[in-house]
Design a protein around this motif. Structure first.
Motif, PDB file in Angstrom:
ATOM      1  N   VAL A 156      51.605  42.529  47.928  1.00  0.00           N
ATOM      2  CA  VAL A 156      52.139  42.081  49.214  1.00  0.00           C
ATOM      3  C   VAL A 156      52.349  43.298  50.102  1.00  0.00           C
ATOM      4  O   VAL A 156      52.806  44.352  49.638  1.00  0.00           O
ATOM      5  N   ALA A 157      51.936  43.161  51.363  1.00  0.00           N
ATOM      6  CA  ALA A 157      52.138  44.225  52.351  1.00  0.00           C
ATOM      7  C   ALA A 157      52.699  43.598  53.616  1.00  0.00           C
ATOM      8  O   ALA A 157      52.110  42.658  54.160  1.00  0.00           O
ATOM      9  N   ASN A 158      53.842  44.092  54.067  1.00  0.00           N
ATOM     10  CA  ASN A 158      54.512  43.561  55.256  1.00  0.00           C
ATOM     11  C   ASN A 158      54.520  44.587  56.370  1.00  0.00           C
ATOM     12  O   ASN A 158      54.649  45.793  56.130  1.00  0.00           O
ATOM     13  N   LYS A 159      54.381  44.102  57.592  1.00  0.00           N
ATOM     14  CA  LYS A 159      54.496  44.966  58.766  1.00  0.00           C
ATOM     15  C   LYS A 159      55.280  44.202  59.820  1.00  0.00           C
ATOM     16  O   LYS A 159      54.813  43.180  60.334  1.00  0.00           O
ATOM     17  N   TYR A 160      56.486  44.678  60.113  1.00  0.00           N
ATOM     18  CA  TYR A 160      57.338  44.024  61.099  1.00  0.00           C
ATOM     19  C   TYR A 160      57.485  44.946  62.312  1.00  0.00           C
ATOM     20  O   TYR A 160      57.849  46.114  62.177  1.00  0.00           O
ATOM     21  N   ASN A 161      57.187  44.415  63.496  1.00  0.00           N
ATOM     22  CA  ASN A 161      57.272  45.206  64.720  1.00  0.00           C
ATOM     23  C   ASN A 161      57.917  44.361  65.820  1.00  0.00           C
ATOM     24  O   ASN A 161      57.272  43.980  66.796  1.00  0.00           O
ATOM     25  N   ARG A 171      49.169  38.851  51.483  1.00  0.00           N
ATOM     26  CA  ARG A 171      49.453  38.571  50.076  1.00  0.00           C
ATOM     27  C   ARG A 171      48.151  38.321  49.336  1.00  0.00           C
ATOM     28  O   ARG A 171      47.254  37.650  49.857  1.00  0.00           O
ATOM     29  N   SER A 172      48.041  38.862  48.146  1.00  0.00           N
ATOM     30  CA  SER A 172      46.902  38.540  47.299  1.00  0.00           C
ATOM     31  C   SER A 172      47.392  38.380  45.862  1.00  0.00           C
ATOM     32  O   SER A 172      48.324  39.071  45.427  1.00  0.00           O
ATOM     33  N   GLU A 173      46.767  37.461  45.164  1.00  0.00           N
ATOM     34  CA  GLU A 173      47.147  37.180  43.777  1.00  0.00           C
ATOM     35  C   GLU A 173      45.884  36.893  42.974  1.00  0.00           C
ATOM     36  O   GLU A 173      45.024  36.127  43.411  1.00  0.00           O
ATOM     37  N   TYR A 174      45.788  37.510  41.798  1.00  0.00           N
ATOM     38  CA  TYR A 174      44.607  37.342  40.950  1.00  0.00           C
ATOM     39  C   TYR A 174      45.035  37.031  39.522  1.00  0.00           C
ATOM     40  O   TYR A 174      45.873  37.729  38.942  1.00  0.00           O
ATOM     41  N   ASN A 175      44.455  35.972  38.976  1.00  0.00           N
ATOM     42  CA  ASN A 175      44.677  35.600  37.589  1.00  0.00           C
ATOM     43  C   ASN A 175      43.464  36.047  36.783  1.00  0.00           C
ATOM     44  O   ASN A 175      42.348  35.562  36.990  1.00  0.00           O
ATOM     45  N   ILE A 176      43.691  36.969  35.862  1.00  0.00           N
ATOM     46  CA  ILE A 176      42.614  37.542  35.055  1.00  0.00           C
ATOM     47  C   ILE A 176      42.683  36.943  33.657  1.00  0.00           C
ATOM     48  O   ILE A 176      43.691  37.093  32.953  1.00  0.00           O
ATOM     49  N   ASN A 177      41.627  36.267  33.272  1.00  0.00           N
ATOM     50  CA  ASN A 177      41.559  35.614  31.968  1.00  0.00           C
ATOM     51  C   ASN A 177      40.469  36.284  31.141  1.00  0.00           C
ATOM     52  O   ASN A 177      39.283  36.113  31.409  1.00  0.00           O
ATOM     53  N   LEU A 178      40.879  37.057  30.154  1.00  0.00           N
ATOM     54  CA  LEU A 178      39.912  37.764  29.323  1.00  0.00           C
ATOM     55  C   LEU A 178      39.306  36.872  28.249  1.00  0.00           C
ATOM     56  O   LEU A 178      38.354  37.272  27.583  1.00  0.00           O
ATOM     57  N   ASN A 179      39.849  35.665  28.084  1.00  0.00           N
ATOM     58  CA  ASN A 179      39.275  34.726  27.112  1.00  0.00           C
ATOM     59  C   ASN A 179      37.971  34.134  27.625  1.00  0.00           C
ATOM     60  O   ASN A 179      37.029  33.921  26.854  1.00  0.00           O
TER      61      ASN A 179
END
Length: 292
Positions: A156-161, A171-179
């Motif tokens: 997550v990266a926020n910039k308030y001005n 926002r970025s989200e990654y689900n890594i499944n090695l199976n």
């Protein structure tokens, strides 16, 4: 509108709060409810949902890295709106109050021994990626609750001005499944611009990757670096597409909504127009508006 309907409306407003403006919205909806006790109790579920989905960040006492509050990091629910979360980077768990936005009662949290080598390698690679591409970004890499071969990367990266009337969140989200050698992720961008108006952008970009066997069978350090290289490539493509879209909107879409100049091809002196009278002065000034 009865009390239940006011609470529902207030909750809806909170869930749509722009980045960094949740407290402003909460203060505004207090006027709708006019009862702080009912407000706090009624909108608590909405505040929880907002904090979890927006990846609220917090600095723990005596711990320098910021932590992300999210569903993947939640390990325990308690009474009174507090929940316990884990920060894998500092190997600490803490209570977070969704109403006061305060963390407390931190304590050591030992990682899973089987998944920790790969999780730590992912964390190192993600932090390097964060430093290269995100200003003041925060990352959390977690071992999934589902299995020892399942990991979650959150950024997550926020910039308030507010002085220039805009705010933004990536926002970025990654689900890594090695199976099954897959990466399933999404990028969410929210931008609010409110100088003399109110414009919001909200986008979601889904990403699905198949990991070559060579990546999965490599050492944790090599595998993590290659996975982050794939993520970097996908996010770079998405950033480029956003830039192209904005360029097209500025050159075509917005310009198509209005004429750049009136039919006379001359700019109107609006200060002068405001001084005209609806009579002889307007009639005598037809030339300005394209008349004979």
């Amino acid at each position: 509108m009865n009390a239940a309907e006011r609470i529902e409306a207030a909750s809806s407003f909170l869930l749509q709060s722009p980045p960094g403006e949740i407290n402003d919205v909460l203060n505004d909806v207090r006027n709708i409810i006019s009862d702080d006790d009912s407000l706090h109790e009624g909108v608590l579920p909405a505040l929880k949902e907002y904090n979890l989905t927006q990846f609220m960040t917090w600095i723990l006492p005596n711990v320098s890295p910021q932590s992300i509050v999210s569903d993947a990091a939640r390990i325990e629910a308690t009474e009174g709106g507090q929940e316990r979360f884990i920060d894998p980077r500092s190997k600490t768990s803490f209570l977070f109050d969704h109403l006061s936005l305060e963390a407390s009662s931190s304590q050591p949290a030992e990682p899973d021994a089987d998944s920790e080598p790969f999780r730590a390698a992912l964390e190192k690679a993600t932090l390097a990626y964060l430093e290269a591409h995100f200003h003041d970004g925060v990352a959390s890499i977690l071992s999934s609750k589902q299995s020892t071969n399942h990991f979650v990367i959150q950024v997550v990266a926020n910039k308030y001005n507010p002085s220039n009337y805009w705010s933004g969140r990536w926002r970025s989200e990654y689900n890594i499944n090695l199976n099954d050698n897959t990466v399933a992720g999404k990028v969410l961008v929210n931008i609010h611009y409110y100088e003399q108006g109110n414009v919001q952008l909200s986008t979601t970009h889904n990403i699905s990757l198949s990991l070559p066997a060579a990546i999965v069978t490599s050492s944790p350090t090599a595998s993590a670096s290659k996975i982050l290289a794939l993520i970097e490539d996908e996010e770079g493509k998405y950033q480029t597409s956003l830039n192209d879209t904005y360029q097209e909107m500025g050159e075509k879409t917005f310009k198509g909504l209005r004429r750049a100049l009136p039919l006379t091809r001359q700019k109107i002196d609006w200060d002068k127009v405001l001084g005209y009278k609806l009579g002889a002065e307007l009639a005598s000034s037809k030339g300005l508006f394209g008349g004979s």
